[in-house]
Design a protein around this motif. Structure first.
Motif, short mmCIF file in Angstrom:
data_model
loop_
_atom_site.label_atom_id
_atom_site.label_comp_id
_atom_site.label_asym_id
_atom_site.label_seq_id
_atom_site.Cartn_x
_atom_site.Cartn_y
_atom_site.Cartn_z
N SER A 1 -48.59 -57.88 -7.39
CA SER A 1 -47.62 -58.74 -6.70
C SER A 1 -47.56 -58.40 -5.21
O SER A 1 -47.53 -59.30 -4.36
CB SER A 1 -46.25 -58.59 -7.35
OG SER A 1 -45.27 -59.26 -6.60
N GLN A 2 -47.53 -57.12 -4.89
CA GLN A 2 -47.49 -56.71 -3.49
C GLN A 2 -48.76 -57.12 -2.75
O GLN A 2 -48.71 -57.59 -1.60
CB GLN A 2 -47.27 -55.20 -3.39
CG GLN A 2 -45.89 -54.78 -3.83
CD GLN A 2 -45.76 -53.29 -4.01
OE1 GLN A 2 -46.75 -52.55 -3.99
NE2 GLN A 2 -44.54 -52.83 -4.19
N ALA B 1 -42.26 -50.95 -1.01
CA ALA B 1 -41.44 -52.16 -1.04
C ALA B 1 -40.67 -52.33 0.26
O ALA B 1 -40.60 -53.43 0.81
CB ALA B 1 -40.48 -52.12 -2.22
N ASP C 1 -46.78 -49.26 -11.39
CA ASP C 1 -46.86 -50.43 -12.26
C ASP C 1 -47.91 -51.40 -11.72
O ASP C 1 -47.82 -51.86 -10.58
CB ASP C 1 -45.48 -51.11 -12.29
CG ASP C 1 -45.46 -52.37 -13.15
OD1 ASP C 1 -46.32 -52.48 -14.05
OD2 ASP C 1 -44.58 -53.21 -12.92
N GLU D 1 -43.07 -46.14 -4.59
CA GLU D 1 -42.87 -47.57 -4.82
C GLU D 1 -41.80 -48.12 -3.89
O GLU D 1 -41.94 -49.20 -3.33
CB GLU D 1 -42.50 -47.85 -6.28
CG GLU D 1 -43.64 -47.66 -7.24
CD GLU D 1 -43.21 -47.81 -8.69
OE1 GLU D 1 -42.11 -48.31 -8.94
OE2 GLU D 1 -43.99 -47.41 -9.57
N GLN E 1 -46.59 -54.81 -10.41
CA GLN E 1 -45.93 -54.73 -9.12
C GLN E 1 -46.97 -54.57 -8.01
O GLN E 1 -46.86 -55.18 -6.95
CB GLN E 1 -44.95 -53.56 -9.10
CG GLN E 1 -44.18 -53.45 -7.78
CD GLN E 1 -43.27 -52.25 -7.75
OE1 GLN E 1 -43.42 -51.32 -8.52
NE2 GLN E 1 -42.32 -52.28 -6.84
#
Length: 99
Positions: free
Chosen positions: A61-62, A12, A55, A8, A58
């Motif tokens: 969202s990405q 990110a 998740d 993750e 997440q």
């Protein structure tokens, strides 16, 4: 768990790097970053722990941020084409606006 957190974080960091670089790079360089982002995203999905997946919020969202970046790049290309067409039309028009 450690692998999930690490993957993750890698995703990110790569997303932030790609978004920051998109502001300062040409279209070809941005496309290379896009390919790198997708490569890392696929690697994250392939190597995540099935008992402790990433998740989903997440992840969505990405993907939404990535989609926004692609749309902005496409829009930028269209605006550049409009700018070139306008410049060509203005250079072809006689001074004073009438033939």
């Amino acid at each position: 768990m450690f692998d999930a957190v690490r993957s993750e974080n890698i995703l990110a960091v790569n997303r932030d790097t790609a978004l920051g670089a998109a502001r300062d790079q040409s279209g070809d360089e941005v496309l290379a970053n896009r390919d790198t982002f997708l490569t890392l995203l696929v690697a994250q999905l392939q190597h995540q722990d099935p008992l402790s997946p990433a998740d989903p919020l997440q992840f969505v969202s990405q993907l939404a941020q990535f989609s926004s970046l692609e749309q902005a790049l496409r829009m930028n290309g269209h605006l550049a084409a409009i700018e070139r067409a306008t410049a060509a039309a203005n250079s072809a028009a006689p001074p004073g606006g009438t033939p």
